[in-house]
Design a protein around this motif. Structure first.
Motif, mmCIF file in Angstrom:
data_model
loop_
_atom_site.group_PDB
_atom_site.id
_atom_site.type_symbol
_atom_site.label_atom_id
_atom_site.label_comp_id
_atom_site.label_asym_id
_atom_site.label_seq_id
_atom_site.Cartn_x
_atom_site.Cartn_y
_atom_site.Cartn_z
ATOM 1 N N PRO A 1 7.178 -5.992 -2.756
ATOM 2 C CA PRO A 1 5.837 -5.395 -2.724
ATOM 3 C C PRO A 1 5.563 -4.451 -3.902
ATOM 4 O O PRO A 1 4.431 -4.374 -4.379
ATOM 5 N N GLU A 2 6.581 -3.751 -4.396
ATOM 6 C CA GLU A 2 6.329 -2.830 -5.511
ATOM 7 C C GLU A 2 5.898 -3.560 -6.782
ATOM 8 O O GLU A 2 5.151 -3.033 -7.593
ATOM 9 N N ALA B 1 0.839 -1.207 0.000
ATOM 10 C CA ALA B 1 0.000 0.000 0.000
ATOM 11 C C ALA B 1 0.869 1.249 0.000
ATOM 12 O O ALA B 1 0.600 2.203 -0.741
ATOM 13 N N ASP B 2 1.921 1.252 0.813
ATOM 14 C CA ASP B 2 2.842 2.403 0.861
ATOM 15 C C ASP B 2 3.441 2.686 -0.512
ATOM 16 O O ASP B 2 3.608 3.850 -0.898
ATOM 17 N N GLU B 3 3.775 1.628 -1.239
ATOM 18 C CA GLU B 3 4.356 1.790 -2.582
ATOM 19 C C GLU B 3 3.364 2.489 -3.513
ATOM 20 O O GLU B 3 3.745 3.373 -4.266
ATOM 21 N N MET B 4 2.099 2.076 -3.481
ATOM 22 C CA MET B 4 1.104 2.711 -4.350
ATOM 23 C C MET B 4 0.914 4.175 -3.998
ATOM 24 O O MET B 4 0.799 5.027 -4.883
ATOM 25 N N VAL B 5 0.899 4.479 -2.713
ATOM 26 C CA VAL B 5 0.751 5.871 -2.278
ATOM 27 C C VAL B 5 1.937 6.696 -2.766
ATOM 28 O O VAL B 5 1.772 7.769 -3.353
ATOM 29 N N ALA B 6 3.142 6.205 -2.542
ATOM 30 C CA ALA B 6 4.351 6.958 -2.900
ATOM 31 C C ALA B 6 4.561 7.049 -4.411
ATOM 32 O O ALA B 6 4.903 8.110 -4.933
ATOM 33 N N ARG B 7 4.376 5.955 -5.123
ATOM 34 C CA ARG B 7 4.682 5.921 -6.559
ATOM 35 C C ARG B 7 3.597 6.528 -7.433
ATOM 36 O O ARG B 7 3.883 7.118 -8.462
ATOM 37 N N PHE B 8 2.327 6.351 -7.031
ATOM 38 C CA PHE B 8 1.231 6.758 -7.904
ATOM 39 C C PHE B 8 0.407 7.906 -7.347
ATOM 40 O O PHE B 8 -0.514 8.383 -8.006
ATOM 41 N N ALA C 1 -5.389 2.645 -1.954
ATOM 42 C CA ALA C 1 -4.389 1.582 -2.080
ATOM 43 C C ALA C 1 -4.845 0.334 -1.336
ATOM 44 O O ALA C 1 -4.762 -0.787 -1.855
ATOM 45 N N VAL C 2 -5.353 0.504 -0.127
ATOM 46 C CA VAL C 2 -5.846 -0.629 0.667
ATOM 47 C C VAL C 2 -7.051 -1.263 -0.025
ATOM 48 O O VAL C 2 -7.163 -2.498 -0.092
ATOM 49 N N ALA C 3 -7.944 -0.454 -0.588
ATOM 50 C CA ALA C 3 -9.117 -0.990 -1.288
ATOM 51 C C ALA C 3 -8.699 -1.813 -2.506
ATOM 52 O O ALA C 3 -9.290 -2.852 -2.796
ATOM 53 N N ARG C 4 -7.669 -1.364 -3.223
ATOM 54 C CA ARG C 4 -7.178 -2.130 -4.375
ATOM 55 C C ARG C 4 -6.636 -3.488 -3.925
ATOM 56 O O ARG C 4 -6.865 -4.510 -4.559
#
Length: 107
Positions: A62-63, A23-30, A37-40
């Motif tokens: 994770p990424e 989830a952290d990766e999605m927040v930071a990267r996208f 991110a958690v819902a995905r």
């Protein structure tokens, strides 16, 4: 293993940290909100069973999974984390619909 407040699957402490990193990766990267991110993640993995850390999925970072949850495959492959990759050509998967059980955090 127990279900967590944010994720819809039972995870031990190690796998919980692994999914939180995803989830952290999605927040930071996208640049998406953590709730999205958690819902995905929940949409993709709810109801699945995972072994204690390191589950088989941990053979990838994770990424790797974050890219697959955010982008649709293009010609059967996903973008990588190369900083020179032009992500504008990649189609973003829609977020889970509002009201879906995947949304466990406030948007």
């Amino acid at each position: 293993m127990a279900r967590t407040g944010e994720f819809l699957m039972a995870l031990d402490e190690g796998m919980l940290a692994y999914f939180r990193e995803m989830a952290d990766e999605m927040v930071a990267r996208f640049g998406i909100p953590r709730a999205e991110a958690v819902a995905r993640i929940n949409r993709a993995y709810a109801g699945q069973e995972f072994e204690p850390y390191p589950d088989l999925m941990c053979h990838e970072l994770p990424e790797y999974w974050a890219y697959g949850l955010y982008f649709k495959p293009n010609a059967g492959r996903l973008p990588d984390d190369d900083p020179d990759t032009d992500l504008s050509a990649w189609e973003v998967r829609p977020a889970p619909p509002a009201g879906s059980p995947a949304w466990t955090l406030e948007a």
